[in-house]
Enzyme design. Structure first.
Site, PDB file in Angstrom:
ATOM      1  N   ALA A 108       0.653  -1.170   0.130  1.00  0.00           N
ATOM      2  CA  ALA A 108      -0.077  -0.010  -0.016  1.00  0.00           C
ATOM      3  C   ALA A 108       0.732   1.223   0.020  1.00  0.00           C
ATOM      4  O   ALA A 108       0.330   2.394  -0.390  1.00  0.00           O
ATOM      5  CB  ALA A 108      -0.727  -0.006   1.159  1.00  0.00           C
ATOM      6  N   LYS A 109       2.035   0.964   0.348  1.00  0.00           N
ATOM      7  CA  LYS A 109       3.166   2.145   0.219  1.00  0.00           C
ATOM      8  C   LYS A 109       2.484   3.346   1.104  1.00  0.00           C
ATOM      9  O   LYS A 109       2.565   4.713   0.496  1.00  0.00           O
ATOM     10  CB  LYS A 109       3.490   2.546  -1.312  1.00  0.00           C
ATOM     11  CG  LYS A 109       4.017   1.354  -1.928  1.00  0.00           C
ATOM     12  CD  LYS A 109       4.448   1.714  -3.264  1.00  0.00           C
ATOM     13  CE  LYS A 109       5.055   0.599  -4.123  1.00  0.00           C
ATOM     14  NZ  LYS A 109       4.021  -0.330  -4.509  1.00  0.00           N
ATOM     15  N   ARG A 110       2.093   3.350   2.180  1.00  0.00           N
ATOM     16  CA  ARG A 110       1.541   4.333   3.044  1.00  0.00           C
ATOM     17  C   ARG A 110       2.546   5.153   3.650  1.00  0.00           C
ATOM     18  O   ARG A 110       3.687   4.771   3.759  1.00  0.00           O
ATOM     19  CB  ARG A 110       0.712   3.773   4.211  1.00  0.00           C
ATOM     20  CG  ARG A 110      -0.620   2.717   3.752  1.00  0.00           C
ATOM     21  CD  ARG A 110      -1.587   3.750   3.108  1.00  0.00           C
ATOM     22  NE  ARG A 110      -2.700   2.909   2.760  1.00  0.00           N
ATOM     23  CZ  ARG A 110      -3.479   3.063   1.662  1.00  0.00           C
ATOM     24  NH1 ARG A 110      -3.056   3.716   0.740  1.00  0.00           N
ATOM     25  NH2 ARG A 110      -4.604   2.271   1.561  1.00  0.00           N
TER      26      ARG A 110
END
Ligand SMILES: O=c1ccn([C@@H]2O[C@H](COP(=O)(O)O)[C@@H](O)[C@H]2O)c(=O)[nH]1
Length: 286
Positions: free
Chosen positions: A92-94
């Site tokens: 999700a590369k949050r």
């Protein structure tokens, strides 16, 4: 049990470091699943059936699920993968200010690990890092061609930015739950980063469709962990596994209606074969 303990047990059981990327692109879901209530879930279920014995982990990318049906499909997929005993890493590369990051981090109640973007600094990652049992993979040197634009920039100290990220990630690893994302398309950087952080497992995307270096991915991506019987890390392929059936899908068989229908079993068997082949290839280097 912590994510990396679970993962090392799974790697041992499956004799595999393959992460199967569940990038269920709606435009590539085969037509024979169109009538299903949730085609992405129907697709993932068949992919998991075909690949689970070769999977150390499943890595759905959130981008392919960010709509109402998508979230439902993802939830079913996660439960099904867990039912097969395979951990799930949400790509999700949050990364956001703390107040927002705390909301994002709640997804760790459902999945076992997540990817995060360090661009906003340590405080933006704290809510994820504080989940001691979850894996938190920090983007370090990504596999895309533009990964060099910022990540290779040289700092005043002379080190490239990705090296600073790796060193910082080491300081963020209070709970032993940090991993790094380093692309297989950057084998020299993989080696360099491994020297900086000998104990941190990597998620290495970029083998398969992106043509990265599988040998370097294994040689530098895996880390020895205390108490683990195997070295731990993940090498991911998404399209190269889940859409392998597009080739055999072109060979059709006659349908009951007299028309031509894809051979569904052959379609998913191709994904299983692709996962088995990648496992075997990677295991040559372990
Ligand atoms: O540096 C990165 C970080 C993440 N990814 C993700 O991994 C998969 C790769 O898919 P393939 O089909 O095997 O190329 C995809 O979800 C990317 O968003 C990456 O490729 N590189």
């Amino acid at each position: 049990m912590s994510f990396f303990d679970d993962l090392s047990a799974r790697i041992d059981d499956a004799d595999s470091v393959v992460s199967v990327g569940l990038d269920a692109d709606p435009d590539r879901i085969p037509e024979f699943l169109d009538d299903h209530d949730l085609p992405r879930w129907a697709f993932n279920r068949r992919i998991i059936d075909a690949t689970h014995e070769h999977a150390a982990c499943y890595k759905p990318n959130a981008a392919f699920y960010e709509d109402a049906d998508g979230w439902r499909a993802l939830r079913e997929t996660v439960a099904y993968a867990h039912g097969k005993g395979v951990p799930v890493l949400l790509d999700a590369k949050r990364g956001d200010i703390g107040n927002t990051a705390r909301q994002y981090a709640q997804v760790l109640d459902e999945v076992d690990a997540i990817t995060v973007n360090p661009y906003m600094g340590g405080d933006s990652l704290q809510p994820f890092l504080a989940e001691a049992d979850a894996g938190v993979f920090v983007l370090c040197r990504t596999s895309n061609p533009g990964g060099a634009d910022l990540q290779d920039l040289e700092l005043d100290s002379g080190e490239p930015l990705y090296e600073r990220v790796a060193a910082l990630a080491d300081t963020w690893n209070e709970h032993g739950n940090v991993g790094l994302v380093v692309g297989a398309t950057a084998p020299e950087e993989l080696e360099e980063i491994r020297e900086t952080v000998p104990d941190i497992p990597f998620l290495v995307p970029g083998v398969g469709a992106q043509g990265g270096d599988a040998e370097a991915a294994v040689e530098h991506g895996l880390a020895a962990r205390e108490g683990a019987s195997v070295d731990v890390g993940l090498v991911n392929s998404s399209r190269g596994i889940i859409f392998a059936g597009e080739e055999v899908g072109r060979n059709t068989v006659s349908g009951a209606s007299g028309g031509r229908a894809p051979d569904e079993d052959a379609y998913f068997a191709a994904a299983g074969d692709a996962a088995a082949r990648l496992k075997k290839r990677l295991n040559q280097y372990r």
